[in-house]
Write an enzyme that holds these catalytic residues in place. Structure first.
Site, PDB file in Angstrom:
ATOM      1  N   LYS A 209       1.136  -1.590   2.951  1.00 32.80           N
ATOM      2  CA  LYS A 209       1.585  -0.361   3.606  1.00 32.80           C
ATOM      3  C   LYS A 209       2.873  -0.646   4.396  1.00 32.80           C
ATOM      4  O   LYS A 209       3.834   0.085   4.314  1.00 32.80           O
ATOM      5  CB  LYS A 209       0.462   0.138   4.525  1.00 32.80           C
ATOM      6  CG  LYS A 209       0.780   1.402   5.253  1.00 32.80           C
ATOM      7  CD  LYS A 209      -0.406   1.877   6.078  1.00 32.80           C
ATOM      8  CE  LYS A 209       0.015   2.962   7.035  1.00 32.80           C
ATOM      9  NZ  LYS A 209      -1.044   3.363   7.938  1.00 32.80           N
ATOM     10  N   GLU A 215       0.838 -12.674   4.622  1.00 32.82           N
ATOM     11  CA  GLU A 215       0.082 -13.142   3.451  1.00 32.82           C
ATOM     12  C   GLU A 215       0.640 -12.538   2.167  1.00 32.82           C
ATOM     13  O   GLU A 215       0.913 -13.233   1.197  1.00 32.82           O
ATOM     14  CB  GLU A 215      -1.401 -12.739   3.573  1.00 32.82           C
ATOM     15  CG  GLU A 215      -2.192 -13.508   4.606  1.00 32.82           C
ATOM     16  CD  GLU A 215      -2.190 -12.836   5.964  1.00 32.82           C
ATOM     17  OE1 GLU A 215      -1.271 -12.023   6.251  1.00 32.82           O
ATOM     18  OE2 GLU A 215      -3.112 -13.129   6.754  1.00 32.82           O
ATOM     19  N   GLY A 269      -4.733   1.826   6.415  1.00 32.96           N
ATOM     20  CA  GLY A 269      -4.879   0.830   5.348  1.00 32.96           C
ATOM     21  C   GLY A 269      -6.299   0.737   4.819  1.00 32.96           C
ATOM     22  O   GLY A 269      -6.540   0.710   3.608  1.00 32.96           O
ATOM     23  N   ARG A 270      -7.279   0.715   5.716  1.00 32.19           N
ATOM     24  CA  ARG A 270      -8.670   0.520   5.279  1.00 32.19           C
ATOM     25  C   ARG A 270      -9.299   1.783   4.681  1.00 32.19           C
ATOM     26  O   ARG A 270     -10.452   1.758   4.274  1.00 32.19           O
ATOM     27  CB  ARG A 270      -9.511  -0.051   6.421  1.00 32.19           C
ATOM     28  CG  ARG A 270      -9.428   0.714   7.720  1.00 32.19           C
ATOM     29  CD  ARG A 270     -10.081  -0.079   8.865  1.00 32.19           C
ATOM     30  NE  ARG A 270      -9.952   0.579  10.150  1.00 32.19           N
ATOM     31  CZ  ARG A 270      -8.897   0.447  10.947  1.00 32.19           C
ATOM     32  NH1 ARG A 270      -7.883  -0.282  10.597  1.00 32.19           N
ATOM     33  NH2 ARG A 270      -8.873   1.065  12.124  1.00 32.19           N
ATOM     34  N   GLU A 355     -13.176  -3.109  11.809  1.00 34.53           N
ATOM     35  CA  GLU A 355     -11.790  -2.951  12.267  1.00 34.53           C
ATOM     36  C   GLU A 355     -11.633  -1.584  12.961  1.00 34.53           C
ATOM     37  O   GLU A 355     -10.763  -1.406  13.800  1.00 34.53           O
ATOM     38  CB  GLU A 355     -10.813  -3.076  11.085  1.00 34.53           C
ATOM     39  CG  GLU A 355      -9.396  -3.426  11.510  1.00 34.53           C
ATOM     40  CD  GLU A 355      -8.485  -3.861  10.365  1.00 34.53           C
ATOM     41  OE1 GLU A 355      -8.361  -5.060  10.115  1.00 34.53           O
ATOM     42  OE2 GLU A 355      -7.905  -2.985   9.712  1.00 34.53           O
ATOM     43  N   HIS A 386     -34.087 -13.814  -1.322  1.00 33.32           N
ATOM     44  CA  HIS A 386     -34.280 -15.259  -1.405  1.00 33.32           C
ATOM     45  C   HIS A 386     -33.278 -15.983  -0.524  1.00 33.32           C
ATOM     46  O   HIS A 386     -33.067 -17.188  -0.667  1.00 33.32           O
ATOM     47  CB  HIS A 386     -34.142 -15.718  -2.864  1.00 33.32           C
ATOM     48  CG  HIS A 386     -35.120 -15.013  -3.750  1.00 33.32           C
ATOM     49  ND1 HIS A 386     -36.398 -15.488  -3.987  1.00 33.32           N
ATOM     50  CD2 HIS A 386     -35.040 -13.828  -4.404  1.00 33.32           C
ATOM     51  CE1 HIS A 386     -37.032 -14.638  -4.780  1.00 33.32           C
ATOM     52  NE2 HIS A 386     -36.235 -13.612  -5.033  1.00 33.32           N
ATOM     53  N   LYS A 513      -1.901 -12.818  14.751  1.00 27.62           N
ATOM     54  CA  LYS A 513      -0.706 -12.855  13.889  1.00 27.62           C
ATOM     55  C   LYS A 513       0.478 -13.438  14.661  1.00 27.62           C
ATOM     56  O   LYS A 513       1.202 -14.281  14.162  1.00 27.62           O
ATOM     57  CB  LYS A 513      -0.339 -11.436  13.417  1.00 27.62           C
ATOM     58  CG  LYS A 513      -1.270 -10.850  12.385  1.00 27.62           C
ATOM     59  CD  LYS A 513      -0.692  -9.509  11.918  1.00 27.62           C
ATOM     60  CE  LYS A 513      -1.700  -8.694  11.127  1.00 27.62           C
ATOM     61  NZ  LYS A 513      -1.272  -7.336  10.847  1.00 27.62           N
TER      62      LYS A 513
HETATM   63  O1  F6P Z   1      -5.506  -6.845   9.202  1.00 31.10           O
HETATM   64  C1  F6P Z   1      -4.662  -5.916   9.764  1.00 31.10           C
HETATM   65  C2  F6P Z   1      -4.077  -4.997   8.752  1.00 31.10           C
HETATM   66  O2  F6P Z   1      -3.088  -4.265   9.398  1.00 31.10           O
HETATM   67  C3  F6P Z   1      -5.101  -4.069   8.094  1.00 31.10           C
HETATM   68  O3  F6P Z   1      -5.416  -2.983   8.859  1.00 31.10           O
HETATM   69  C4  F6P Z   1      -4.406  -3.743   6.827  1.00 31.10           C
HETATM   70  O4  F6P Z   1      -5.286  -3.163   5.918  1.00 31.10           O
HETATM   71  C5  F6P Z   1      -3.892  -5.099   6.435  1.00 31.10           C
HETATM   72  O5  F6P Z   1      -3.483  -5.682   7.652  1.00 31.10           O
HETATM   73  C6  F6P Z   1      -2.776  -5.116   5.425  1.00 31.10           C
HETATM   74  O6  F6P Z   1      -1.652  -4.418   5.867  1.00 31.10           O
HETATM   75  P1  F6P Z   1      -0.489  -4.007   4.879  1.00 31.10           P
HETATM   76  O7  F6P Z   1      -1.040  -3.078   3.867  1.00 31.10           O
HETATM   77  O8  F6P Z   1       0.552  -3.368   5.752  1.00 31.10           O
HETATM   78  O9  F6P Z   1       0.032  -5.260   4.232  1.00 31.10           O
END
Ligand code: F6P
Length: 523
Positions: A209, A215, A269-270, A355, A386, A513
Site C-alpha cells: 500500500k 521487507e 492493509g489488513r 493489529e 492431537h 521498524k
Molecule cells: O505491519 C504494519 C503494516 O503497516 C500492516 O498494517 C500492513 O498490512 C503491512 O505493514 C504492509 O504494509 P504495505 O502494504 O504498505 O507494504
C-alpha cells in the site's frame, strides 16, 4: 457524525452485566441444556448457508439482552452508519474505513470526502478482470513469448496474509497457475521460492500500500536482480506488476504505468484483500471466483447492516467475546476450522484482529482501565486435537473457541468427512459437558481398572463448561469464504466500538521498524 466516546464500563448496561455475572459464572452448560430443550434453536442464527450456533456459551437470555443494551448504549448503530457511509472513523489517521465499498453489489454510489469512489472501484475491478483473463488464458506472454505458469506475490502483513490465506483456502478452485508468496525479509525464504522458478514464465505481483515497507522493497529488489540476470530492463514490463497507493515510488522501481493497480487510503492493509491486493487470488482461481468472494462478503455486510442486533451474527458473537474478555477475564480465543483448507485462517485473523484491537488508549486519548483485544490463535481440527486441545479440556485457562465446519466436503469422500465432522461435534460436546466423577468411575470400572480407580479418578474427570461457538457452513466456496471473512471483519469493528478504541491504526508496529533501521545503520 463522530463516533460516540464512552468508557463502556461506566454505562448502565455494564453495571447490569457486572451484577448479572455472579449469577451466571457458575452455571454449567450441561444444566443450561437440561433446563431448556430448545436452547440450541434459541441460541442459533441462520444466515444463508451459515448456521451460527452459540448455544454452548456461558450465557442466558438475560446475558444477551443486557449485552444488546450495551451495544445500544454505546450507539453501535450510529457507528455502523458511519462505517458504511465512508466517514473518517479512523480518526488517528484521518481516514475512512471503507473496505465494504470494495465489495458492494448495490447500485448506489459511494462517497469519501464528497468524491464518488464507485467509478474507481469499478475501474479497478475491470482491470483485475481483464489482466486475470489474459494471464489465465495464456495470452499474456513473457519475454521469450511463453505463457505464464507461476505467480509470486511479494508483500507482507495485509499485503500477504489475506491473499495467501484465500489462495490456500480456495486451492480446490485453483486453475493451472502456481501461486507463491514471498513475505519475510529472510533472504533464505526468497531463495527457496525463486529457486524452482523459471523467469521466462513467472509473473511477480509486488503489493505494498505504501511502497515503503522494508521487507517488500528488499524482496522485490532481490527478485528483480535475479530476473535481470537473464532478461533486460524492457522485459520487466512483461513480468512485474504492482499494487499500491504510492504511484511515484512504483514508477521509480521500474514498473510500467499500465502494470500499476490502484489502492486507496480509505482501505486498511489488513482489510484490503477485496481490492487489487487480491490480484493473486483472482489469478489463482479466476476472476469469477474472485467476484463470488466479494459477493459473499457483501451478503454478510447486508446481514450485519440490516438485521436487528438480537439476530445479527457479527453483533451477537462480538458481544459474547466482550462478555468473556471483560467479565470472565478470558485472554485468548481459539479459531478451529475443521478443514485443512483453512489452515491459514488463524494467522490471517491474528493480524486482522490483534493489529486492530491490540490498543490500550481510548477514543479520549486516555489509558483504558479494562481489557481490550484478545490473543488469537488456532489451527485446523482434527490435527489440533492431537496438539493443544488437552489444555482447552483440562487446563486452567478459559479459552472460548470458534469451531468452523462444513456440511459437505469438496471431493465428496463421505467416510473421511463423517469422521472429520464426528470429531467437530464431539469436541464441542466434550468441552461443554465434560465428564463427571460418576461417569469417569463407571468408565474405569467397565475397562476393568478396578484397582486403579481411586488413584486415576481425579485425572479422568473433565469439568466441562468450556465455551464454544459452532459455525456450520454448507460448503467451502468462494462465496461462503467471503461471508466468513466479512463476519470476522465486523466482529473487529463491533468490539472496537464497544471498547472505545480506534481499531484502524497500527502505530504499535512503528517503533520496532524505527529501531531496526537504527540497528541496520550501525552494522
Ligand atoms: O505491519 C504494519 C503494516 O503497516 C500492516 O498494517 C500492513 O498490512 C503491512 O505493514 C504492509 O504494509 P504495505 O502494504 O504498505 O507494504
Amino acid at each position: 457524525m463522530a463516533l460516540q466516546n464512552n468508557n463502556p464500563t461506566k454505562t448502565a448496561a455494564w453495571q447490569k452485566l457486572t451484577n448479572h455475572y455472579p449469577k451466571v459464572k457458575d452455571l454449567h452448560l450441561k444444566t443450561l441444556f437440561n433446563n431448556n430443550e430448545n436452547r440450541k434453536e434459541e441460541f442459533t442464527i441462520n444466515f444463508n448457508d451459515f448456521e451460527f450456533d452459540y448455544s454452548k456459551n456461558r450465557i442466558t437470555k438475560e446475558t444477551i439482552d443486557t449485552l444488546v443494551e450495551l451495544a445500544n448504549e454505546v450507539d453501535l448503530k450510529g457507528a455502523m452508519d458511519a462505517y458504511f457511509t465512508g466517514e473518517k472513523i479512523n480518526v488517528t489517521e484521518n481516514r475512512a474505513v471503507f473496505h465494504t465499498a470494495l465489495r458492494s453489489q448495490s447500485n448506489e454510489d459511494l462517497f469519501v470526502d464528497g468524491e464518488n469512489i464507485t467509478p474507481e472501484i469499478k475501474g479497478a475491478l475491470a482491470k483485475i478482470e481483464s489482466f486475470t483473463n489474459k494471464v489465465v488464458s495464456g495470452d499474456w506472454k513473457g519475454y521469450t513469448n511463453k505463457s505464464i505458469t507461476d505467480v509470486v506475490n511479494i508483500g507482507i502483513g495485509g499485503s500477504d496474509l489475506g491473499p495467501d490465506m484465500v489462495v490456500e483456502s480456495l486451492k480446490y478452485y485453483n486453475n493451472h497457475l502456481n501461486v507463491h508468496f514471498v513475505s519475510n525479509i529472510d533472504g533464505d525464504h526468497v531463495q527457496e521460492v525463486i529457486k524452482t522458478l523459471n523467469p521466462e514464465t513467472t509473473l511477480f505481483v509486488i503489493v505494498s500500500k505504501t511502497f515503503t515497507t522494508q521487507e517488500t522493497l528488499t524482496n522485490a529488489t532481490t527478485i528483480k536482480k535475479w530476473f535481470l540476470q537473464n532478461a533486460s530492463n524492457e522485459d520487466v514490463a512483461k513480468h512485474f506488476v504492482a499494487v499500491s497507493t504510492n504511484l511515484d515510488s512504483v514508477r521509480n522501481f521500474g514498473i510500467a504505468a499500465d502494470n500499476i493497480f490502484p489502492m486507496w487510503d480509505w482501505v486498511g492493509g489488513r482489510f484490503s484483500l477485496w481490492s487489487a491486493v487480491g490480484l493473486s487470488i483472482s489469478l489463482a482461481v479466476g476472476y469469477n471466483n474472485f467476484k463470488d468472494l466479494l459477493v459473499g462478503a457483501f451478503d454478510m455486510d447486508e446481514h450485519f447492516k440490516n438485521t436487528p442486533f438480537e439476530k445479527n451474527a457479527p453483533v451477537i458473537l462480538s458481544l459474547i467475546g466482550i462478555w468473556y474478555t471483560n467479565f470472565f477475564e478470558a485472554e485468548s480465543e481459539a479459531i478451529l476450522p475443521y478443514s485443512q483448507y483453512l489452515s491459514k485462517l488463524a494467522p490471517y485473523l491474528q493480524q486482522a484482529i490483534m493489529e486492530s484491537n491490540g490498543k490500550s488508549v481510548d477514543r479520549n486519548g486516555d489509558r483504558v482501565d479494562y481489557q481490550t483485544g484478545n490473543i488469537i490463535w488456532g489451527a485446523p481440527g482434527s490435527n489440533s486435537q492431537h496438539a493443544f486441545m488437552q489444555l482447552l479440556h483440562q487446563g486452567t485457562k478459559l479459552i472460548p473457541a470458534d469451531f468452523i465446519g462444513f456440511k459437505e466436503s469438496l471431493y465428496g469422500d463421505q467416510d473421511h468427512h463423517n469422521k472429520l465432522m464426528a470429531n467437530f461435534y464431539a469436541q464441542t460436546q466434550a468441552l461443554a459437558e465434560g465428564k463427571t466423577k460418576e461417569e469417569a468411575h463407571l468408565d474405569l470400572k467397565t475397562q476393568g481398572k478396578i484397582d486403579a480407580i481411586e488413584s486415576l479418578l481425579p485425572y479422568k474427570v473433565f469439568e466441562g463448561n468450556k465455551p464454544s461457538t459452532s459455525i456450520l457452513i454448507d460448503k467451502l466456496t468462494p462465496k461462503s469464504l467471503g461471508s466468513l471473512i466479512s463476519f470476522y471483519e465486523h466482529k473487529i469493528f463491533v468490539q472496537g466500538i464497544i471498547w472505545n478504541i480506534y481499531s484502524y491504526d497500527q502505530f504499535g508496529v512503528e517503533l520496532g521498524k524505527e529501531l531496526a533501521n537504527k540497528f541496520l545503520k550501525k552494522q
